[in-house]
Structures are given as structure tokens and as C-alpha cells.
Design an enzyme around this catalytic site. Structure first.
Site, PDB file in Angstrom:
ATOM      1  N   GLU A  97     -16.484  22.744  19.550  1.00  0.00           N
ATOM      2  CA  GLU A  97     -15.046  22.580  19.369  1.00  0.00           C
ATOM      3  C   GLU A  97     -14.297  23.691  20.066  1.00  0.00           C
ATOM      4  O   GLU A  97     -14.790  24.812  20.160  1.00  0.00           O
ATOM      5  CB  GLU A  97     -14.702  22.725  17.889  1.00  0.00           C
ATOM      6  CG  GLU A  97     -15.323  21.698  17.049  1.00  0.00           C
ATOM      7  CD  GLU A  97     -15.041  21.985  15.593  1.00  0.00           C
ATOM      8  OE1 GLU A  97     -15.704  21.376  14.777  1.00  0.00           O
ATOM      9  OE2 GLU A  97     -14.172  22.822  15.295  1.00  0.00           O
ATOM     10  N   CYS A 110      -8.765  28.910  21.437  1.00  0.00           N
ATOM     11  CA  CYS A 110      -9.861  29.446  20.632  1.00  0.00           C
ATOM     12  C   CYS A 110     -11.165  28.860  21.176  1.00  0.00           C
ATOM     13  O   CYS A 110     -11.313  27.644  21.286  1.00  0.00           O
ATOM     14  CB  CYS A 110      -9.607  29.025  19.187  1.00  0.00           C
ATOM     15  SG  CYS A 110     -10.903  29.543  18.080  1.00  0.00           S
ATOM     16  N   CYS A 117     -24.384  28.302  14.410  1.00  0.00           N
ATOM     17  CA  CYS A 117     -24.370  29.771  14.284  1.00  0.00           C
ATOM     18  C   CYS A 117     -25.503  30.201  13.368  1.00  0.00           C
ATOM     19  O   CYS A 117     -25.776  29.557  12.364  1.00  0.00           O
ATOM     20  CB  CYS A 117     -23.030  30.225  13.714  1.00  0.00           C
ATOM     21  SG  CYS A 117     -22.863  32.018  13.656  1.00  0.00           S
ATOM     22  N   CYS A 121     -22.506  32.508   7.293  1.00  0.00           N
ATOM     23  CA  CYS A 121     -21.525  32.942   6.291  1.00  0.00           C
ATOM     24  C   CYS A 121     -21.274  31.777   5.329  1.00  0.00           C
ATOM     25  O   CYS A 121     -21.155  30.628   5.765  1.00  0.00           O
ATOM     26  CB  CYS A 121     -20.227  33.370   6.970  1.00  0.00           C
ATOM     27  SG  CYS A 121     -20.490  34.663   8.181  1.00  0.00           S
ATOM     28  N   CYS A 124     -18.172  29.351   5.770  1.00  0.00           N
ATOM     29  CA  CYS A 124     -17.862  28.846   7.124  1.00  0.00           C
ATOM     30  C   CYS A 124     -18.610  27.561   7.433  1.00  0.00           C
ATOM     31  O   CYS A 124     -19.827  27.479   7.242  1.00  0.00           O
ATOM     32  CB  CYS A 124     -18.218  29.911   8.157  1.00  0.00           C
ATOM     33  SG  CYS A 124     -18.087  29.323   9.857  1.00  0.00           S
ATOM     34  N   CYS A 341     -12.811  26.395  11.973  1.00  0.00           N
ATOM     35  CA  CYS A 341     -13.962  26.479  12.848  1.00  0.00           C
ATOM     36  C   CYS A 341     -15.119  25.605  12.360  1.00  0.00           C
ATOM     37  O   CYS A 341     -15.576  25.725  11.243  1.00  0.00           O
ATOM     38  CB  CYS A 341     -14.302  27.965  12.923  1.00  0.00           C
ATOM     39  SG  CYS A 341     -15.947  28.531  12.967  1.00  0.00           S
TER      40      CYS A 341
END
Ligand code: SAH
Ligand code: SF4
Length: 351
Positions: A97, A110, A117, A121, A124, A341
Site C-alpha cells: 500500500e 507515505c 513486517c 507490533c 499494527c 498502515c
């Protein structure tokens, strides 16, 4: 000239010295590379054939080795406030994205650095997705080119700011991040100002951050907690690089670049948003050259965290300000388009 059986290599993200290297390897000349480079980045040319100062025979042979192809935009969502979010698909089927945020005189984009990832976290969306791979510098650059071309096509004002706050941890893909920065900052191409580029990190305090300081761009650190106890729970990476390590890195970044580091603090209801947390945060940041950016949490369906009420965010910010800490509260953009995100990709993967 050696013939390649491989797929043509994308050269959107090769800085000039790497482009020369690849051209020489494929049997072209240094001068050919020097001529092709500005066509890619200043004219955003999509076909080698248009590069009129490149010899005809070279133009004909280049597509056998190299590609200027753009990723495919699979979904484009636009919000009434002008925010837009694109899901871009690369040649191997992986998607990331990227978001466009217009705001008064600024057009910020962005950018993602990885597919998924590894940091995980808890709050997230990207962190809940499986990590696939690093993006190449060409795939990072392709996101930037996507928005530059869109603005041109729409006859709108150019991109002014770039933040690496999309999917992934940029400092775990530092080689490709740095190649992109080299192109963006080059006077021969985009000539972006160092002030207009921000790298956000969950706090990977390795050599990469020292190398980043050499580029002199802005740094944002995702702190999100006033102490190690809360941060350990939210961000497992804190067990490797705790708050003390982050504070030292912030001081060092400032001493090397003379740039105030931004502290990102996502406001999570009843987790890190009490006045006592504000007090602890103020104590922690006392005397440091930093800004604090309070981020309203963007809720997602399958993550249990909730956003802090607006009033409480204002009070939290006001307390920090009383303690002489510069605070900004991030505006909420594009709430109708899954602007947090990783949200759009999550939906596409579910489908
Ligand atoms: N991996 C890097 C950069 C990408 S995330 C980092 O963590 O800093 C960019 C920022 O968005 C980080 O501060 C991250 O904590 C924050 N973020 C992630 N999910 C969010 C959400 N749902 N709402 C608001 N901010 C979020
Ligand atoms: Fe990764 Fe950043 Fe999301 Fe953490 S907040 S999981 S580091 S993208």
C-alpha cells in the site's frame, strides 16, 4: 553484447553509479547509462524508444535487459478530503500500500519498504500480516513515481513530502532504502530537500541508523510508550532495543545531523494515554531535542485496541506542552478509506 534469458531487470530504483555498473555488465556503455538516467527520473519516460539522445541500436536492445515497467494499481481508494490510497502489485504478485495525503500547501506520500513486517507490533495491521520480503529499490521508487505521475496526469500540484511510514520497517531494508534516498536527493533528478523526507523506525538501532544520518533526512522513532514495561507489551522489538538505547540513538542522530527527531506516540485507549503516562513521558524526554507527534489510533477490525477520545488526546498534549515539549497531534486523514498502515492489503489478502 551478451544476451539475457532472465526477465528484464527494473532500473527505476538504480542510482546512477549502479545503473552504470549494470549497463557495463550487459555490454552497454557508461555514456548510455548517463543518457538514460535523466529520462527515467526527470521525464518519467516509460519507453526506451523515446530516449532520443540514446543511439537507436542501444534503444532497441535495452528492453532485452532492462525494464521501466510500473506496478499495477489493483485498488485505488479516494476519500472526500483528497486522501488516496493505492494497492500496487509487483511482477511476482506481491502487493503493498501507498498513501497520498494533501494538506494545505503540502502533498505528502507515505511509502512502504517491505511486504509485511517482521517486527509484529501488537496494534499494527501490517504487523499481523506474514512477512514476505524486502522491496527492491525499484519497487520503492515505483511507489513514488506512481504518485508523481498521478499528480501530473491530474494537472495537480507536485508531491512535496515523502514519509516512509507505510508497510514494513525501513531500517531492516536499509540498502534499498538508501539507494532510493540517493536518487531522490540527487540534483540530477528529483533534487528533494532533506527536510522533506522522513524515515520512521520502530527503533532498529544498528549501523543503519548511523548510515541514515549521513543522508541528513528526518528521523521519526515509534516510541508509543513512556516506559519499557508498556513498550515491551506493545512492541516486542523493545526487548532488543529498549528505551534507553532509543534515547541514546536520538541524541546521537541530533549530534550528527542537527535535526530534532520526531517521537511518534500512538494513543491507545487505557493502554498508554493517562495523565500519569504523559507525566512519565515528559520526564523521559526532558532536555532532549525532540518533537512529539501524538497519533490518533486507526482502529482495525481484528485488533482489539481502541482509540483514545479526542479530548483526552488534547489534554495529554497540553500536559506535554506545559512541560515545554513541542507537540503536534496528527490529523486524521482518509478515515473512510482504511488509511491505517496495512489495512487495505489485509482486506485484499482475506478476499
Ligand atoms: N515500521 C516503521 C514505519 C511504518 S509504521 C515504524 O513502525 O515506525 C508508521 C507509523 O504508523 C508507526 O509509528 C506505527 O506505529 C504507526 N501505526 C501502525 N499502525 C497504526 C494504526 N493502526 N493507527 C495509527 N498508527 C499506526
Ligand atoms: Fe512493522 Fe511499523 Fe507495523 Fe511495527 S508499526 S509492525 S514496525 S510496520
Amino acid at each position: 553484447m551478451e544476451q539475457t534469458k532472465q526477465q528484464p531487470q527494473s532500473i527505476l530504483g538504480l542510482p546512477l553509479n549502479e545503473l552504470i555498473h549494470e549497463f557495463l555488465k550487459a555490454g552497454f556503455s557508461k555514456l548510455d547509462a548517463k543518457r538514460v538516467f535523466p529520462w527515467i527520473h526527470t521525464k518519467l519516460t516509460m519507453s526506451f524508444d523515446e530516449m532520443s539522445d540514446v543511439p537507436k541500436q542501444v534503444r532497441t536492445n535495452l528492453p532485452k535487459f532492462f525494464s521501466l515497467d510500473r506496478p499495477v494499481c489493483k485498488i485505488l481508494q479516494e476519500s472526500s478530503d483528497g486522501t488516496a490510497k493505492a494497492l500496487l502489485e509487483f511482477s511476482d504478485g506481491n502487493c503493498v500500500e501507498t498513501v497520498f495525503i494533501p494538506d494545505e500547501r503540502r502533498n505528502t506520500i507515505c511509502i512502504s519498504s517491505q511486504v509485511g513486517c517482521l517486527i509484529g507490533c501488537k496494534f499494527c495491521n501490517t504487523g499481523t500480516q506474514q512477512f514476505r520480503r524486502n522491496l527492491t529499490s525499484s519497487e520503492i521508487m515505483a511507489q513514488i513515481i506512481y504518485w508523481i505521475e498521478r499528480q501530473k496526469h491530474l494537472g495537480k500540484s507536485p508531491i512535496t513530502n515523502i514519509v516512509f511510514m507505510g508497510m514494513g520497517e525501513p531500517l531492516l531494508n536499509s540498502k534499498n532504502l538508501f539507494a532510493t534516498l540517493e536518487i531522490l536527493l540527487s540534483k540530477k533528478t528529483y533534487d528533494f530537500s532533506r527536510n522533506k523526507i522522513t524515515i520512521s523506525t520502530s527503533g532498529i538501532i544498528t549501523e543503519a541508523i548511523t548510515d541514515l544520518a549521513k543522508f541528513g533526512v528526518k528521523l521519526a522513532i515509534s516510541l508509543h510508550a513512556p516506559n519499557d514495561k508498556i513498550r515491551n507489551e506493545l512492541m516486542p522489538i523493545n526487548k532488543a532495543y529498549n528505551i534507553e538505547t532509543l534515547i541514546n540513538a536520538i541524541k546521537e542522530y541530533y549530534s550528527k545531523t542537527n535535526r530534532r527527531v520526531t517521537i511518534e506516540y500512538v494513543m491507545l485507549k487505557d493502554v498508554n494515554d493517562s495523565l500519569d503516562d504523559a507525566k512519565k513521558l515528559a520526564d523521559l524526554l526532558k532536555g532532549l531535542n525532540v518533537y512529539v507527534n501524538l497519533i490518533p489510533y486507526n482502529e482495525t477490525n481484528h485488533i482489539e485496541f481502541k482509540k483514545t477520545d479526542k479530548n483526552k488526546i488534547l489534554k495529554f498534549g497540553a500536559y506535554l506542552q506545559e512541560k515545554n515539549i513541542t507537540v503536534t497531534i496528527r490529523k486524521e486523514f482518509g478515515s473512510s478509506i482504511d488509511a491505517a498502515c496495512g489495512q487495505l492489503r489485509s482486506k485484499e489478502v482475506e478476499r
